[in-house]
Design an enzyme around this catalytic site. Structure first.
Site, PDB file in Angstrom:
ATOM      1  N   ARG A 236      -2.081 -14.749   4.236  1.00 45.01           N
ATOM      2  CA  ARG A 236      -2.753 -14.044   5.341  1.00 45.01           C
ATOM      3  C   ARG A 236      -1.993 -14.275   6.653  1.00 45.01           C
ATOM      4  O   ARG A 236      -1.889 -13.374   7.479  1.00 45.01           O
ATOM      5  CB  ARG A 236      -4.208 -14.500   5.468  1.00 45.01           C
ATOM      6  CG  ARG A 236      -5.078 -14.214   4.245  1.00 45.01           C
ATOM      7  CD  ARG A 236      -5.548 -12.796   4.112  1.00 45.01           C
ATOM      8  NE  ARG A 236      -6.379 -12.371   5.215  1.00 45.01           N
ATOM      9  CZ  ARG A 236      -7.084 -11.233   5.207  1.00 45.01           C
ATOM     10  NH1 ARG A 236      -7.047 -10.422   4.135  1.00 45.01           N
ATOM     11  NH2 ARG A 236      -7.788 -10.888   6.236  1.00 45.01           N
TER      12      ARG A 236
ATOM     13  N   GLU B 106      -9.213 -10.022  -8.068  1.00 46.63           N
ATOM     14  CA  GLU B 106      -8.297  -8.903  -7.801  1.00 46.63           C
ATOM     15  C   GLU B 106      -7.095  -8.941  -8.747  1.00 46.63           C
ATOM     16  O   GLU B 106      -6.615  -7.889  -9.187  1.00 46.63           O
ATOM     17  CB  GLU B 106      -7.859  -8.954  -6.332  1.00 46.63           C
ATOM     18  CG  GLU B 106      -9.024  -8.664  -5.382  1.00 46.63           C
ATOM     19  CD  GLU B 106      -8.728  -8.964  -3.915  1.00 46.63           C
ATOM     20  OE1 GLU B 106      -7.609  -9.413  -3.587  1.00 46.63           O
ATOM     21  OE2 GLU B 106      -9.644  -8.737  -3.094  1.00 46.63           O
TER      22      GLU B 106
ATOM     23  N   ARG C 180       2.768  -7.038   8.850  1.00 44.95           N
ATOM     24  CA  ARG C 180       2.092  -5.882   9.455  1.00 44.95           C
ATOM     25  C   ARG C 180       2.702  -5.528  10.810  1.00 44.95           C
ATOM     26  O   ARG C 180       2.796  -4.345  11.149  1.00 44.95           O
ATOM     27  CB  ARG C 180       0.589  -6.149   9.551  1.00 44.95           C
ATOM     28  CG  ARG C 180      -0.096  -5.962   8.190  1.00 44.95           C
ATOM     29  CD  ARG C 180      -1.529  -6.396   8.227  1.00 44.95           C
ATOM     30  NE  ARG C 180      -2.265  -5.984   7.030  1.00 44.95           N
ATOM     31  CZ  ARG C 180      -3.408  -6.539   6.653  1.00 44.95           C
ATOM     32  NH1 ARG C 180      -3.947  -7.517   7.371  1.00 44.95           N
ATOM     33  NH2 ARG C 180      -4.028  -6.106   5.567  1.00 44.95           N
TER      34      ARG C 180
ATOM     35  N   HIS D 113      -1.998  -5.581   1.522  1.00 46.58           N
ATOM     36  CA  HIS D 113      -3.276  -6.261   1.326  1.00 46.58           C
ATOM     37  C   HIS D 113      -3.002  -7.703   0.953  1.00 46.58           C
ATOM     38  O   HIS D 113      -2.047  -7.982   0.228  1.00 46.58           O
ATOM     39  CB  HIS D 113      -4.050  -5.603   0.170  1.00 46.58           C
ATOM     40  CG  HIS D 113      -5.157  -6.458  -0.371  1.00 46.58           C
ATOM     41  ND1 HIS D 113      -6.362  -6.576   0.237  1.00 46.58           N
ATOM     42  CD2 HIS D 113      -5.198  -7.276  -1.456  1.00 46.58           C
ATOM     43  CE1 HIS D 113      -7.132  -7.415  -0.457  1.00 46.58           C
ATOM     44  NE2 HIS D 113      -6.443  -7.854  -1.496  1.00 46.58           N
TER      45      HIS D 113
ATOM     46  N   THR E  72      -5.245  -7.533  10.674  1.00 41.72           N
ATOM     47  CA  THR E  72      -5.526  -6.216  10.081  1.00 41.72           C
ATOM     48  C   THR E  72      -4.944  -5.091  10.935  1.00 41.72           C
ATOM     49  O   THR E  72      -4.361  -4.134  10.413  1.00 41.72           O
ATOM     50  CB  THR E  72      -7.056  -6.026   9.949  1.00 41.72           C
ATOM     51  OG1 THR E  72      -7.599  -7.152   9.265  1.00 41.72           O
ATOM     52  CG2 THR E  72      -7.381  -4.748   9.189  1.00 41.72           C
TER      53      THR E  72
ATOM     54  N   TYR F 153     -12.637  -1.985  -3.158  1.00 38.70           N
ATOM     55  CA  TYR F 153     -13.066  -2.164  -1.766  1.00 38.70           C
ATOM     56  C   TYR F 153     -14.577  -1.990  -1.613  1.00 38.70           C
ATOM     57  O   TYR F 153     -15.049  -1.625  -0.537  1.00 38.70           O
ATOM     58  CB  TYR F 153     -12.310  -1.187  -0.861  1.00 38.70           C
ATOM     59  CG  TYR F 153     -10.901  -1.640  -0.500  1.00 38.70           C
ATOM     60  CD1 TYR F 153     -10.700  -2.774   0.291  1.00 38.70           C
ATOM     61  CD2 TYR F 153      -9.780  -0.938  -0.930  1.00 38.70           C
ATOM     62  CE1 TYR F 153      -9.420  -3.188   0.636  1.00 38.70           C
ATOM     63  CE2 TYR F 153      -8.491  -1.349  -0.584  1.00 38.70           C
ATOM     64  CZ  TYR F 153      -8.323  -2.479   0.207  1.00 38.70           C
ATOM     65  OH  TYR F 153      -7.056  -2.894   0.563  1.00 38.70           O
TER      66      TYR F 153
ATOM     67  N   LYS G 233       0.822  -1.206   0.000  1.00 38.22           N
ATOM     68  CA  LYS G 233       0.000   0.000   0.000  1.00 38.22           C
ATOM     69  C   LYS G 233       0.861   1.263   0.000  1.00 38.22           C
ATOM     70  O   LYS G 233       2.083   1.194   0.199  1.00 38.22           O
ATOM     71  CB  LYS G 233      -0.943  -0.069   1.202  1.00 38.22           C
ATOM     72  CG  LYS G 233      -1.906  -1.273   1.130  1.00 38.22           C
ATOM     73  CD  LYS G 233      -2.842  -1.319   2.341  1.00 38.22           C
ATOM     74  CE  LYS G 233      -3.814  -2.486   2.243  1.00 38.22           C
ATOM     75  NZ  LYS G 233      -4.782  -2.486   3.386  1.00 38.22           N
TER      76      LYS G 233
ATOM     77  N   PHE H 174     -15.148   3.775   7.870  1.00 40.81           N
ATOM     78  CA  PHE H 174     -13.799   4.139   7.436  1.00 40.81           C
ATOM     79  C   PHE H 174     -13.630   4.136   5.911  1.00 40.81           C
ATOM     80  O   PHE H 174     -12.519   4.309   5.405  1.00 40.81           O
ATOM     81  CB  PHE H 174     -12.761   3.192   8.068  1.00 40.81           C
ATOM     82  CG  PHE H 174     -12.998   1.728   7.778  1.00 40.81           C
ATOM     83  CD1 PHE H 174     -12.584   1.164   6.581  1.00 40.81           C
ATOM     84  CD2 PHE H 174     -13.644   0.920   8.703  1.00 40.81           C
ATOM     85  CE1 PHE H 174     -12.809  -0.183   6.301  1.00 40.81           C
ATOM     86  CE2 PHE H 174     -13.871  -0.437   8.433  1.00 40.81           C
ATOM     87  CZ  PHE H 174     -13.449  -0.981   7.228  1.00 40.81           C
TER      88      PHE H 174
HETATM   89  P1  ATP Z   1      -6.977  -6.085   3.240  1.00 40.09           P
HETATM   90  O1  ATP Z   1      -8.322  -6.385   2.600  1.00 40.09           O
HETATM   91  O2  ATP Z   1      -6.439  -4.732   2.858  1.00 40.09           O
HETATM   92  O3  ATP Z   1      -6.002  -7.189   3.035  1.00 40.09           O
HETATM   93  P2  ATP Z   1      -7.955  -7.044   5.745  1.00 40.09           P
HETATM   94  O4  ATP Z   1      -8.601  -8.102   4.936  1.00 40.09           O
HETATM   95  O5  ATP Z   1      -7.015  -7.481   6.826  1.00 40.09           O
HETATM   96  O6  ATP Z   1      -7.181  -6.016   4.824  1.00 40.09           O
HETATM   97  P3  ATP Z   1     -10.480  -5.682   5.809  1.00 40.09           P
HETATM   98  O7  ATP Z   1     -11.477  -5.907   6.883  1.00 40.09           O
HETATM   99  O8  ATP Z   1     -10.719  -6.298   4.473  1.00 40.09           O
HETATM  100  O9  ATP Z   1      -9.060  -6.112   6.397  1.00 40.09           O
HETATM  101  O10 ATP Z   1     -10.299  -4.104   5.648  1.00 40.09           O
HETATM  102  C1  ATP Z   1      -9.759  -3.550   4.458  1.00 40.09           C
HETATM  103  C2  ATP Z   1      -8.868  -2.400   4.812  1.00 40.09           C
HETATM  104  O11 ATP Z   1      -9.676  -1.334   5.358  1.00 40.09           O
HETATM  105  C3  ATP Z   1      -7.838  -2.697   5.922  1.00 40.09           C
HETATM  106  O12 ATP Z   1      -6.696  -3.339   5.463  1.00 40.09           O
HETATM  107  C4  ATP Z   1      -7.547  -1.294   6.417  1.00 40.09           C
HETATM  108  O13 ATP Z   1      -6.659  -0.596   5.526  1.00 40.09           O
HETATM  109  C5  ATP Z   1      -8.925  -0.644   6.355  1.00 40.09           C
HETATM  110  N1  ATP Z   1      -9.620  -0.778   7.635  1.00 40.09           N
HETATM  111  C6  ATP Z   1     -10.194  -1.895   8.145  1.00 40.09           C
HETATM  112  N2  ATP Z   1     -10.741  -1.658   9.352  1.00 40.09           N
HETATM  113  C7  ATP Z   1     -10.509  -0.351   9.627  1.00 40.09           C
HETATM  114  C8  ATP Z   1     -10.816   0.514  10.719  1.00 40.09           C
HETATM  115  N3  ATP Z   1     -11.485   0.065  11.782  1.00 40.09           N
HETATM  116  N4  ATP Z   1     -10.393   1.803  10.646  1.00 40.09           N
HETATM  117  C9  ATP Z   1      -9.727   2.270   9.571  1.00 40.09           C
HETATM  118  N5  ATP Z   1      -9.402   1.508   8.504  1.00 40.09           N
HETATM  119  C10 ATP Z   1      -9.778   0.215   8.526  1.00 40.09           C
HETATM  120 MG    MG Z   2      -9.803  -7.713   3.224  1.00 37.10          MG
END
Ligand code: ATP
Ligand code: MG
Length: 139
Positions: A87, A128, A104, A117, A93, A51, A11, A59
């Site tokens: 993962r 994707e 991370r 991601h 996350t 997304y 990112k 958010f």
């Molecule tokens: P990614 O999809 O980017 O791999 P992830 O699967 O671990 O991450 P998701 O729940 O899909 O998490 O959330 C997508 C992205 O949205 C996160 O990686 C983060 O950048 C952002 N995000 C998620 N939760 C929050 C939050 N509570 N506040 C701010 N940003 C958030």
């Molecule tokens: Mg995700």
């Protein structure tokens, strides 16, 4: 549906901080083969589409702004059990909850700016990958 590929984005924070080389090294050291790779960027429309599953979340605007503020590195990675193993390699996350040694834990600043991601299913890995790469960019 193949199970040996996943998709990743390093990112904007990873590119800004100069962490791309170190993160790619962690990925290949963990046994992933890079089969597609490029420096690119997402428009607001791209990030909203990528997304879209999160478009009702509080958010969402912050996420779109973050993901479009600069260059990203996108890649397709190959390994047995790729989605789940990647993962595990990236960690939770929220970096505060990520296991020691995960990408991370090492490189993410916060739950919002979390460095990388990783696709969450084989189906999404395929979707994707096609979002970011054409067939002739994949080896
Ligand atoms: P990614 O999809 O980017 O791999 P992830 O699967 O671990 O991450 P998701 O729940 O899909 O998490 O959330 C997508 C992205 O949205 C996160 O990686 C983060 O950048 C952002 N995000 C998620 N939760 C929050 C939050 N509570 N506040 C701010 N940003 C958030
Ligand atoms: Mg995700």
């Amino acid at each position: 549906m193949r199970t040996d590929r996943t998709f990743t984005m390093l990112k904007p924070d990873s590119v800004e901080k100069g962490n791309v080389g170190a993160i790619l090294e962690k990925i290949t050291a963990a046994g992933f083969r890079i089969v597609a790779l490029k420096l690119t960027q997402m428009t607001v429309a791209d990030a909203e589409a990528f997304y879209t599953v999160h478009n009702e979340r509080p958010f969402f605007r912050e996420l779109v702004e973050y993901m479009t503020r600069g260059a990203i590195v996108v890649a397709i990675l190959e390994k047995d059990n790729a989605v789940e193993d990647f993962r595990s390699l990236i960690g939770a996350t929220n970096p505060a909850e990520a296991a020691e040694g995960t990408i991370r834990k090492l490189y993410a600043a916060s739950i919002g700016e979390n460095a990388v991601h990783g696709s969450d299913s084989d189906e999404n890995a395929e979707i994707e990958s096609q979002f970011h790469f054409s067939e002739r960019e994949i080896f």
